[in-house]
Scaffold this active site. Structure first.
Site, short mmCIF file in Angstrom:
data_model
loop_
_atom_site.label_atom_id
_atom_site.label_comp_id
_atom_site.label_asym_id
_atom_site.label_seq_id
_atom_site.Cartn_x
_atom_site.Cartn_y
_atom_site.Cartn_z
N ASP A 112 0.80 -1.23 0.00
CA ASP A 112 0.00 0.00 0.00
C ASP A 112 0.84 1.28 0.00
O ASP A 112 2.00 1.29 0.41
CB ASP A 112 -0.90 0.02 1.24
CG ASP A 112 -2.13 -0.85 1.08
OD1 ASP A 112 -2.12 -1.74 0.21
OD2 ASP A 112 -3.09 -0.66 1.86
N HIS A 163 -6.05 3.27 -4.44
CA HIS A 163 -6.00 3.47 -2.98
C HIS A 163 -6.34 4.91 -2.60
O HIS A 163 -5.89 5.41 -1.57
CB HIS A 163 -4.62 3.08 -2.46
CG HIS A 163 -4.55 2.83 -0.97
ND1 HIS A 163 -5.60 2.30 -0.25
CD2 HIS A 163 -3.53 3.05 -0.08
CE1 HIS A 163 -5.24 2.20 1.02
NE2 HIS A 163 -4.01 2.65 1.15
N HIS A 167 -5.13 9.52 0.28
CA HIS A 167 -5.16 8.67 1.48
C HIS A 167 -5.85 9.35 2.66
O HIS A 167 -5.34 9.36 3.80
CB HIS A 167 -3.74 8.24 1.87
CG HIS A 167 -3.71 6.98 2.70
ND1 HIS A 167 -3.85 6.98 4.07
CD2 HIS A 167 -3.57 5.68 2.34
CE1 HIS A 167 -3.78 5.74 4.54
NE2 HIS A 167 -3.61 4.92 3.49
N HIS A 267 3.27 -2.55 3.43
CA HIS A 267 3.47 -1.21 2.86
C HIS A 267 4.86 -1.10 2.26
O HIS A 267 5.85 -1.51 2.89
CB HIS A 267 3.27 -0.14 3.94
CG HIS A 267 1.90 -0.14 4.54
ND1 HIS A 267 1.49 -1.07 5.49
CD2 HIS A 267 0.83 0.66 4.31
CE1 HIS A 267 0.22 -0.83 5.82
NE2 HIS A 267 -0.20 0.21 5.13
#
Length: 294
Positions: A112, A163, A167, A267
């Site tokens: 991510d 995504h 964020h 991540h």
């Protein structure tokens, strides 16, 4: 004299009663006949069949009760580091019904918040060396700023996931107009780098903060919403832990949580220790599982 008269009267009465009983006058049954023009039911010449018995028909015979298929069980295997328990796929979903498992026995690695100009190339190199495909959940403005990395991710056969643009962990609470703009803007940035026909089949909400409305919005854009069932919290560095301790914890947490069908959350953005952890984890996971991109 009176007694004799009485006897005569009784005899006459009896004779009259006998005469009435012997009369050949027939009774009138006209009142029992149906009215003129009324339909009359004809008597059936065939007797009515008896009702069928349920047991007499083959179609109603009781079939044997089908036993449910046995649930898959865990298996213990011997590896270089000792025994390891391979657990079968679990059940359930992520937040708001999002997808938390691959749907097969394969395990999916997801990374991510990138692309990160420092760490994303390193994890891509590691995946290529091990012949593994993964899923990259890209933040829109970082995709815009690092188009070469987006192109490389797509060219090397990895799966692309939206995504969100920047964020925002409260994205689901924004007004529908903003959510629509955010998801579309992110897809546009990814496709501007990787090509206009690049498939973007998945969406992951920042922080996993899904709602049914957010899932529906992503579905309208052709994206399934993915969660996870393995989270080593590789972003969470304890204040009293050095890098080595953090790396060991991430490795141990993945090994403890993973099972067939798992989606593993990790991540690449600003997480160099995660890259080091996966130098150990990828060969380990390959030994016991099939690793596939979503």
């Amino acid at each position: 004299m009176s007694r004799r008269r009485t006897a005569v009267v009784l005899l006459v009465t009896s004779l009259l009663a006998l005469t009435a009983c012997g009369s050949d006058k027939k009774p009138d049954h006209s009142a029992a006949l149906p009215a003129t023009g009324a339909p009359t039911a004809s008597a059936s010449t065939e007797p009515s069949p008896p009702p069928a018995s349920p047991s007499a028909s083959p179609s109603t015979s009781t079939s044997p009760t089908k036993k449910p298929s046995p649930k898959p069980s865990a298996s213990t295997v011997q590896g270089p580091e000792g025994t390891f328990v391979i657990r079968p796929p679990g059940t359930g979903h992520g937040a708001a019904g999002s997808q938390s498992r691959t749907g097969t026995t394969a395990v999916a690695l997801t990374f991510d918040d990138g692309p990160d100009p420092v760490n994303t190339p390193k994890i891509l190199d590691l995946l290529r060396e091990n012949g593994v495909k993964a899923t990259f959940c890209l933040v829109g403005f970082r995709a815009r700023d690092n188009p070469d990395l987006v192109r490389r991710i797509a060219a090397e056969g990895h799966t692309l996931c939206n995504h969100s643009w920047q964020h925002l962990t409260d994205l689901a609470k924004k007004d529908p107009g903003y959510i629509d703009w955010d998801l579309k803007k992110t897809n546009e940035a990814i496709r501007a780098a990787a090509g206009p026909n690049t498939p973007i089949r998945y969406f992951r909400a920042p922080g996993g903060n899904f709602t049914s409305g957010l899932i529906a919005k992503a579905k309208d854009m052709g994206m399934a919403s993915i969660y996870w069932d393995v989270d080593p919290a590789d972003w969470n560095h304890s204040k009293d832990a050095n890098d080595d301790a953090h790396i060991k914890r991430v490795i141990a947490d993945v090994k403890k949580q993973v099972r067939q069908g798992s989606i593993v959350l990790s991540h690449d953005n600003k997480q160099p220790d995660s890259i080091i952890a996966y130098k150990t984890l990828i060969p380990f996971l390959k030994q016991y599982f099939t690793l596939e991109a979503l």
